[in-house]
Design a protein around this motif. Sequence first.
Motif, short mmCIF file in Angstrom:
data_model
loop_
_atom_site.label_atom_id
_atom_site.label_comp_id
_atom_site.label_asym_id
_atom_site.label_seq_id
_atom_site.Cartn_x
_atom_site.Cartn_y
_atom_site.Cartn_z
N GLN A 1 45.76 46.52 30.38
CA GLN A 1 46.89 46.18 30.54
C GLN A 1 47.33 44.65 30.43
OE1 GLN A 1 48.03 47.45 34.56
NE2 GLN A 1 50.04 46.27 34.21
N GLN A 2 46.15 43.97 30.96
CA GLN A 2 46.38 42.41 30.85
C GLN A 2 46.29 42.31 29.29
OE1 GLN A 2 42.50 41.39 33.08
NE2 GLN A 2 43.81 40.43 34.54
N ILE A 3 45.25 42.80 28.40
CA ILE A 3 45.36 42.35 27.08
C ILE A 3 46.90 42.73 26.37
CG2 ILE A 3 44.30 43.13 24.78
CD1 ILE A 3 41.89 43.55 26.40
N ARG A 4 47.40 43.93 26.53
CA ARG A 4 48.63 44.19 26.30
C ARG A 4 49.80 43.45 26.40
NH1 ARG A 4 49.47 49.11 28.59
NH2 ARG A 4 47.72 49.94 27.81
N LEU A 5 49.69 42.75 27.58
CA LEU A 5 50.55 41.96 28.14
C LEU A 5 50.37 40.79 27.44
CD1 LEU A 5 52.81 41.41 30.32
CD2 LEU A 5 50.95 40.74 32.04
N ALA A 6 49.18 40.14 27.47
CA ALA A 6 48.95 38.99 26.58
C ALA A 6 49.32 39.16 25.27
CB ALA A 6 47.45 38.42 26.51
N VAL A 7 49.42 40.24 24.45
CA VAL A 7 49.72 40.60 23.10
C VAL A 7 51.30 40.19 22.96
CG1 VAL A 7 49.53 42.40 21.40
CG2 VAL A 7 47.49 41.74 22.27
N ASN A 8 51.68 41.15 23.96
CA ASN A 8 53.38 41.25 23.91
C ASN A 8 53.79 39.72 24.27
OD1 ASN A 8 53.51 43.96 23.49
ND2 ASN A 8 53.88 44.47 25.58
N VAL A 9 53.19 38.89 24.71
CA VAL A 9 53.67 37.52 24.99
C VAL A 9 53.51 36.62 23.92
CG1 VAL A 9 52.95 35.19 25.97
CG2 VAL A 9 53.27 37.24 27.43
N ILE A 10 52.07 36.73 23.07
CA ILE A 10 52.06 36.38 21.83
C ILE A 10 53.28 36.69 20.82
CG2 ILE A 10 50.66 36.30 19.93
CD1 ILE A 10 48.23 36.30 21.91
N ARG A 11 53.56 37.91 20.75
CA ARG A 11 54.56 38.62 19.61
C ARG A 11 55.82 37.72 20.09
NH1 ARG A 11 52.57 44.66 20.02
NH2 ARG A 11 51.40 44.48 18.29
N SER A 12 56.07 37.59 21.34
CA SER A 12 57.63 37.07 21.84
C SER A 12 57.60 35.57 21.70
CB SER A 12 57.71 37.34 23.35
OG SER A 12 56.87 36.53 24.15
N LEU A 13 56.37 35.11 21.14
CA LEU A 13 56.56 33.45 20.91
C LEU A 13 56.90 33.11 19.43
CD1 LEU A 13 53.19 32.43 22.98
CD2 LEU A 13 55.67 31.92 23.78
N GLY A 14 57.03 34.26 18.85
CA GLY A 14 57.41 33.90 17.30
C GLY A 14 56.41 33.38 16.45
N VAL A 15 55.11 33.63 16.86
CA VAL A 15 53.80 33.34 16.03
C VAL A 15 53.83 33.76 14.68
CG1 VAL A 15 51.25 33.28 16.27
CG2 VAL A 15 52.70 32.44 18.41
N GLU A 16 54.24 35.05 14.59
CA GLU A 16 54.07 35.93 13.36
C GLU A 16 54.78 34.98 12.28
OE1 GLU A 16 54.74 39.99 11.07
OE2 GLU A 16 55.46 39.94 13.12
N ASP A 17 55.92 34.39 12.37
CA ASP A 17 56.79 33.84 11.58
C ASP A 17 56.02 32.63 11.17
OD1 ASP A 17 58.60 36.07 11.56
OD2 ASP A 17 59.95 35.13 12.82
N GLU A 18 55.42 31.86 12.09
CA GLU A 18 54.68 30.68 11.65
C GLU A 18 53.52 30.80 10.80
OE1 GLU A 18 53.62 26.95 14.47
OE2 GLU A 18 54.85 28.48 15.57
N VAL A 19 52.89 31.91 11.06
CA VAL A 19 51.69 32.41 10.54
C VAL A 19 51.77 32.66 9.19
CG1 VAL A 19 49.59 33.62 10.58
CG2 VAL A 19 50.09 32.69 12.68
N ARG A 20 52.91 33.51 9.08
CA ARG A 20 53.30 34.06 7.74
C ARG A 20 53.75 32.87 6.71
NH1 ARG A 20 51.48 39.23 6.27
NH2 ARG A 20 51.93 40.46 8.12
N SER A 21 54.60 31.97 7.23
CA SER A 21 54.96 30.76 6.50
C SER A 21 53.56 30.06 6.02
CB SER A 21 56.29 29.97 7.26
OG SER A 21 55.43 29.06 7.90
N MET A 22 52.61 29.95 6.62
CA MET A 22 51.50 29.27 6.35
C MET A 22 50.82 29.96 5.28
SD MET A 22 49.14 27.44 9.49
CE MET A 22 47.87 26.47 8.79
#
Length: 164
Positions: free
Chosen positions: A108-129
């Motif tokens: 549950q803690q891991i799932r919550l952390a993953v959801n927070v990371i997703r919500s921060l828009g990290v994917e778009d930043e990483v994809r542009s890199m």
Amino acid sequence: GKEYIKMIEKKTAVLFEVSCAMGAICAKRKQNDVKNLSSFGRNLGIVFQITDDLIGIIGDSKLTKKPVGNDIREGKKTLPIILAIKKAKGKNKKIILRVFGNSKASKQQIRLAVNVIRSLGVEDEVRSMTLKYAQQAEKSLRKYTGTAKNEMISLLDFVIKRRL
């Protein structure tokens, strides 16, 4: 972020670089071709590893067959995790840090952390890199033509678009 790229360059990227260079060397190509293909391989390796690390955070474990969030729990300093920790504030930062390097973190803690990371828009930043390194890889092949080049570009596109 720069330390992370240096680490990738010493591991994954060098493996791809040497593999591409060996192809040119075995084909008895000129030194310039070896240099170009080495550059392609190095940049492809960086794109591959960054994408792989992203999939480790936001991937679908049913497709990847890897538990999502393993990298956070293991305390791996991957680009998505580094960016997420830098971007997160207050409660969100605590949620991520509670799991980071904590082998006893609950699902549950891991799932919550993953959801927070997703919500921060990290994917778009990483994809542009990854696109920046992909452009460098493509640039290395600019002077070539033919099916071999097209296949290498297709491989690069596949690695960039992997979303598992």
